[in-house]
Scaffold this motif. Structure first.
Motif, PDB file in Angstrom:
ATOM      1  N   ILE A   1      -3.241  -6.524   2.127  1.00  0.00           N
ATOM      2  CA  ILE A   1      -3.732  -5.157   2.201  1.00  0.00           C
ATOM      3  C   ILE A   1      -3.083  -4.475   3.411  1.00  0.00           C
ATOM      4  O   ILE A   1      -3.379  -4.789   4.555  1.00  0.00           O
ATOM      5  N   ASP A   2      -2.179  -3.549   3.118  1.00  0.00           N
ATOM      6  CA  ASP A   2      -1.405  -2.836   4.133  1.00  0.00           C
ATOM      7  C   ASP A   2      -2.267  -1.726   4.728  1.00  0.00           C
ATOM      8  O   ASP A   2      -2.760  -0.866   4.010  1.00  0.00           O
TER       9      ASP A   2
ATOM     10  N   LYS B   1      -0.404   2.489  -1.005  1.00  0.00           N
ATOM     11  CA  LYS B   1      -0.123   1.416  -1.951  1.00  0.00           C
ATOM     12  C   LYS B   1      -1.350   0.519  -2.076  1.00  0.00           C
ATOM     13  O   LYS B   1      -2.049   0.269  -1.106  1.00  0.00           O
ATOM     14  N   GLY B   2      -1.577   0.033  -3.269  1.00  0.00           N
ATOM     15  CA  GLY B   2      -2.668  -0.909  -3.474  1.00  0.00           C
ATOM     16  C   GLY B   2      -2.286  -2.270  -2.926  1.00  0.00           C
ATOM     17  O   GLY B   2      -1.138  -2.508  -2.561  1.00  0.00           O
ATOM     18  N   PRO B   3      -3.239  -3.176  -2.876  1.00  0.00           N
ATOM     19  CA  PRO B   3      -2.971  -4.523  -2.365  1.00  0.00           C
ATOM     20  C   PRO B   3      -1.929  -5.251  -3.212  1.00  0.00           C
ATOM     21  O   PRO B   3      -1.829  -5.032  -4.412  1.00  0.00           O
ATOM     22  N   GLN B   4      -1.140  -6.061  -2.553  1.00  0.00           N
ATOM     23  CA  GLN B   4      -0.175  -6.900  -3.239  1.00  0.00           C
ATOM     24  C   GLN B   4      -0.810  -8.275  -3.410  1.00  0.00           C
ATOM     25  O   GLN B   4      -1.398  -8.811  -2.472  1.00  0.00           O
ATOM     26  N   VAL B   5      -0.703  -8.852  -4.586  1.00  0.00           N
ATOM     27  CA  VAL B   5      -1.307 -10.151  -4.868  1.00  0.00           C
ATOM     28  C   VAL B   5      -0.219 -11.210  -4.969  1.00  0.00           C
ATOM     29  O   VAL B   5       0.781 -11.022  -5.664  1.00  0.00           O
ATOM     30  N   ILE B   6      -0.421 -12.311  -4.265  1.00  0.00           N
ATOM     31  CA  ILE B   6       0.474 -13.461  -4.342  1.00  0.00           C
ATOM     32  C   ILE B   6      -0.359 -14.645  -4.796  1.00  0.00           C
ATOM     33  O   ILE B   6      -1.367 -14.976  -4.170  1.00  0.00           O
ATOM     34  N   ALA B   7       0.054 -15.252  -5.890  1.00  0.00           N
ATOM     35  CA  ALA B   7      -0.685 -16.390  -6.432  1.00  0.00           C
ATOM     36  C   ALA B   7       0.016 -17.693  -6.078  1.00  0.00           C
ATOM     37  O   ALA B   7       1.244 -17.760  -6.030  1.00  0.00           O
ATOM     38  N   SER B   8      -0.779 -18.704  -5.825  1.00  0.00           N
ATOM     39  CA  SER B   8      -0.242 -20.035  -5.587  1.00  0.00           C
ATOM     40  C   SER B   8       0.210 -20.609  -6.928  1.00  0.00           C
ATOM     41  O   SER B   8      -0.411 -20.372  -7.960  1.00  0.00           O
ATOM     42  N   ASP B   9       1.297 -21.369  -6.920  1.00  0.00           N
ATOM     43  CA  ASP B   9       1.813 -21.963  -8.154  1.00  0.00           C
ATOM     44  C   ASP B   9       1.110 -23.254  -8.530  1.00  0.00           C
ATOM     45  O   ASP B   9       1.301 -23.763  -9.622  1.00  0.00           O
ATOM     46  N   PHE B  10       0.323 -23.811  -7.616  1.00  0.00           N
ATOM     47  CA  PHE B  10      -0.337 -25.094  -7.903  1.00  0.00           C
ATOM     48  C   PHE B  10      -1.651 -24.807  -8.600  1.00  0.00           C
ATOM     49  O   PHE B  10      -2.568 -24.254  -8.028  1.00  0.00           O
TER      50      PHE B  10
END
Length: 132
Positions: free
Chosen positions: A19-20, A26-35
């Motif tokens: 959350i910038d 801009k809305g929040p950027q989501v980063i998902a874990s690959d595991f």
């Protein structure tokens, strides 16, 4: 006067919301874990040691994705209900790129996206002395 770029990162071991707080809309950027749980079951069937190594590797990749964005900010607040924030903090402390970046961690309960945005706003607003 130099612009202070501030970023709130709400995370657990599955995903992170970045959350910038710099002032853009801009809305929040989501980063998902690959595991994921399927990875865990498949690897666990082979061996617990292999599962642990795969999980560590995926976590390192997850933290690298977050760090690649966070390095462009001056101040970070890592927050959330799990130990992921502390693990990310330790990861960032090993990276020389983060030497001059102020990083704080705060324990919170599980939050909705709106609650996360309010938390980040309130956290950084207390450091905003322009309105004083």
């Amino acid at each position: 006067m130099k612009t202070i770029k501030q970023l709130g990162i709400y995370l657990d071991h599955a995903a992170a919301n970045l959350i910038d707080f710099t002032g853009n809309d801009k809305g929040p950027q989501v980063i998902a874990s690959d595991f994921d749980i399927q990875d865990k079951h498949e690897t666990l069937q082979r061996s617990e040691s292999e599962m642990h190594h795969k999980e560590q590797d995926k976590q390192r990749q997850y933290f690298k994705k977050i760090a690649a964005i966070a390095v462009d900010f001056n101040q970070l607040v890592l927050f959330g209900p799990t130990t992921a924030k502390t693990e990310l903090l330790h990861f960032l402390q090993k990276d020389n790129s983060f030497e001059k970046i102020q990083v704080e961690t705060e324990n919170t309960v599980k939050m909705s996206l709106k609650e996360q945005e309010v938390f980040v706003h309130d956290h950084f607003k207390k450091f905003d002395f322009k309105n004083s």
